[in-house]
Design an enzyme around this catalytic site. Structure first.
Site, PDB file in Angstrom:
ATOM      1  N   GLU A  98       0.727  -1.283  -0.148  1.00 34.83           N
ATOM      2  CA  GLU A  98       0.149   0.140   0.015  1.00 34.83           C
ATOM      3  C   GLU A  98       0.997   1.178   0.008  1.00 34.83           C
ATOM      4  O   GLU A  98       0.636   2.139  -0.878  1.00 34.83           O
ATOM      5  CB  GLU A  98      -0.965  -0.019   1.145  1.00 34.83           C
ATOM      6  CG  GLU A  98      -1.865  -1.357   1.249  1.00 34.83           C
ATOM      7  CD  GLU A  98      -2.746  -1.401   0.244  1.00 34.83           C
ATOM      8  OE1 GLU A  98      -2.923  -0.801  -0.704  1.00 34.83           O
ATOM      9  OE2 GLU A  98      -3.449  -2.752   0.277  1.00 34.83           O
ATOM     10  N   HIS A 106      -4.344  -9.048  -2.675  1.00 33.06           N
ATOM     11  CA  HIS A 106      -4.894  -8.474  -1.573  1.00 33.06           C
ATOM     12  C   HIS A 106      -6.708  -9.029  -1.492  1.00 33.06           C
ATOM     13  O   HIS A 106      -7.028  -9.517  -0.340  1.00 33.06           O
ATOM     14  CB  HIS A 106      -5.185  -7.074  -1.611  1.00 33.06           C
ATOM     15  CG  HIS A 106      -3.716  -6.171  -1.700  1.00 33.06           C
ATOM     16  ND1 HIS A 106      -3.601  -4.960  -1.639  1.00 33.06           N
ATOM     17  CD2 HIS A 106      -2.642  -6.928  -1.750  1.00 33.06           C
ATOM     18  CE1 HIS A 106      -2.271  -4.813  -1.729  1.00 33.06           C
ATOM     19  NE2 HIS A 106      -1.728  -5.767  -1.794  1.00 33.06           N
ATOM     20  N   TYR A 120       4.607   9.643  -7.611  1.00 34.26           N
ATOM     21  CA  TYR A 120       5.441   9.740  -8.760  1.00 34.26           C
ATOM     22  C   TYR A 120       4.551  10.326 -10.001  1.00 34.26           C
ATOM     23  O   TYR A 120       5.120  11.076 -10.976  1.00 34.26           O
ATOM     24  CB  TYR A 120       6.118   8.388  -8.874  1.00 34.26           C
ATOM     25  CG  TYR A 120       6.760   7.975 -10.153  1.00 34.26           C
ATOM     26  CD1 TYR A 120       8.034   8.586 -10.498  1.00 34.26           C
ATOM     27  CD2 TYR A 120       6.347   7.049 -11.132  1.00 34.26           C
ATOM     28  CE1 TYR A 120       8.736   8.500 -11.498  1.00 34.26           C
ATOM     29  CE2 TYR A 120       7.164   6.707 -12.407  1.00 34.26           C
ATOM     30  CZ  TYR A 120       8.462   7.422 -12.263  1.00 34.26           C
ATOM     31  OH  TYR A 120       9.253   7.097 -13.601  1.00 34.26           O
ATOM     32  N   GLU A 173      -3.497  -6.051  -5.864  1.00 33.49           N
ATOM     33  CA  GLU A 173      -4.831  -5.781  -5.452  1.00 33.49           C
ATOM     34  C   GLU A 173      -5.545  -6.928  -5.701  1.00 33.49           C
ATOM     35  O   GLU A 173      -6.595  -7.366  -4.849  1.00 33.49           O
ATOM     36  CB  GLU A 173      -5.366  -4.566  -5.910  1.00 33.49           C
ATOM     37  CG  GLU A 173      -5.027  -3.185  -5.720  1.00 33.49           C
ATOM     38  CD  GLU A 173      -4.983  -2.989  -4.203  1.00 33.49           C
ATOM     39  OE1 GLU A 173      -5.815  -3.645  -3.363  1.00 33.49           O
ATOM     40  OE2 GLU A 173      -4.214  -2.077  -3.731  1.00 33.49           O
TER      41      GLU A 173
END
Length: 346
Positions: free
Chosen positions: A120, A230, A129, A227
């Site tokens: 994260e 996740h 960035y 993700e």
């Protein structure tokens, strides 16, 4: 027995004594023996996806952003997308560190949570960035969740879910407490990462499919792969807690979760309409109604609930993208060679 050898064998961990939550009798510092192999596999898969945003060139994106090629509507989508993601990843990271980690009492699951928290942080770095590379107003982007109503509504919803679990007096050793914890896990793994984020991925990856903003698209592909893991971990954690504590999975809790997801779908549709008031090539707000409802049904099914929307996926290419991400060698596209520990100098 030698004087310096302690008789502590009775404290060795029994595999069958391990539990995901409410397991104070087992030493959480001892990783082995590993009981939840899915948690360890998610950790290993996450480690196999090491990356940093600065390894990806933004040259073509900068050139395109400074040109007149992108329409104002296209720029709006990109800016509002960055406005949501820039702080959303921090909200997820904070919830892992301050809420979830404390109450998960299994070391292999905690091992993955530590990995996820790092990822994260990398994702938040990514949005900084991108902002720096494109010369965007960083304060405006990172404060969008206080300035843009459609973004604020989603984040406020997530903070409501976190509140009770962050209370210093919150405990999971009652049915009501563990149900509240499950709602937190649903809020962040199923809703934030499994619905809100996937909708956002579609917006940016649709540009990438048209060979626009390819550097950002590359970074979003990295994030999507993270993700996806996740989400898979969150589903396994929720289902594992349910299996070990069947008394918590009441009809009332199931209905609460369904209503949470319905509210999330409505919030995401409002956000899509804000991003796409007129639509752009390949994207219309109406398509997101179907997509968000479609993925909400898929998330409901994965935690043992029935689908409620029954809509088709208007972006079948997203499924292909997820599958390709499992096989694609991102390391071939990096602008700098990854530094392994053996090559570092002190």
């Amino acid at each position: 027995m030698q004087a310096d050898i302690l008789d502590g064998k009775q404290k060795r961990v029994n595999l069958n004594s391990k539990r995901l939550v409410n397991c104070n009798q087992v030493d959480v510092n001892q990783l082995v023996p590993i009981k939840y192999k899915w948690a360890w596999e998610h950790y290993l898969n996450g480690c196999a996806n090491n990356w940093l945003p600065t390894e990806i060139s933004m040259g073509k994106d900068i050139e395109l952003w400074k040109s007149n090629v992108l329409s104002e509507d296209e720029r709006r989508v990109i800016l509002l997308n960055l406005g949501f993601f820039s702080t959303a990843e921090s909200l997820v990271g904070n919830n892992i560190v301050l809420a979830i980690f404390k109450h998960v009492t299994n070391p292999e699951a905690r091992q993955y949570l530590l990995r996820q928290a790092f990822e994260e942080a990398v994702h938040t770095h990514t949005f900084l960035y991108i902002c720096e590379s494109l010369g965007l107003d960083e304060k405006e982007i990172f404060n969008a969740y206080n300035e843009r109503a459609s973004i604020k509504a989603k984040d406020d919803f997530q903070m409501e879910i976190t509140g009770k679990v962050l209370d210093p007096n919150f405990r999971t050793d009652s049915v009501e407490g563990l149900q509240e914890f499950i709602k937190n896990l649903v809020g962040y793994y199923i809703i934030m990462e499994g619905i809100f984020f996937y909708s956002g991925f579609v917006m940016i990856l649709s540009f990438h499919r048209q060979n626009k903003m390819v550097g950002i698209g590359e970074q979003y592909q990295y994030i999507l792969r993270d993700e996806t893991i996740h989400l898979n971990f969150g589903v396994d954690l929720i289902n594992g807690i349910k299996e070990e504590n069947p008394e918590i999975w009441t009809t009332e809790l199931q209905q609460e979760i369904i209503e949470m997801i319905q509210r999330a779908v409505d919030l995401e549709i409002d956000y899509a309409r804000d991003c796409l008031p007129r639509g752009i090539l390949g994207l219309r707000a109406s398509m997101f109604i179907d997509y968000v409802q479609h993925i909400a049904d898929r998330r409901l099914e994965r935690i043992g609930l029935k689908p409620i929307y029954h809509t088709k996926n208007p972006f079948p290419w997203m499924s292909e993208t997820i599958d390709l991400n499992k096989e694609k060698n991102f390391f071939e596209t990096r602008v700098t060679e990854y530094q392994h520990a053996a090559s570092l100098t002190w």
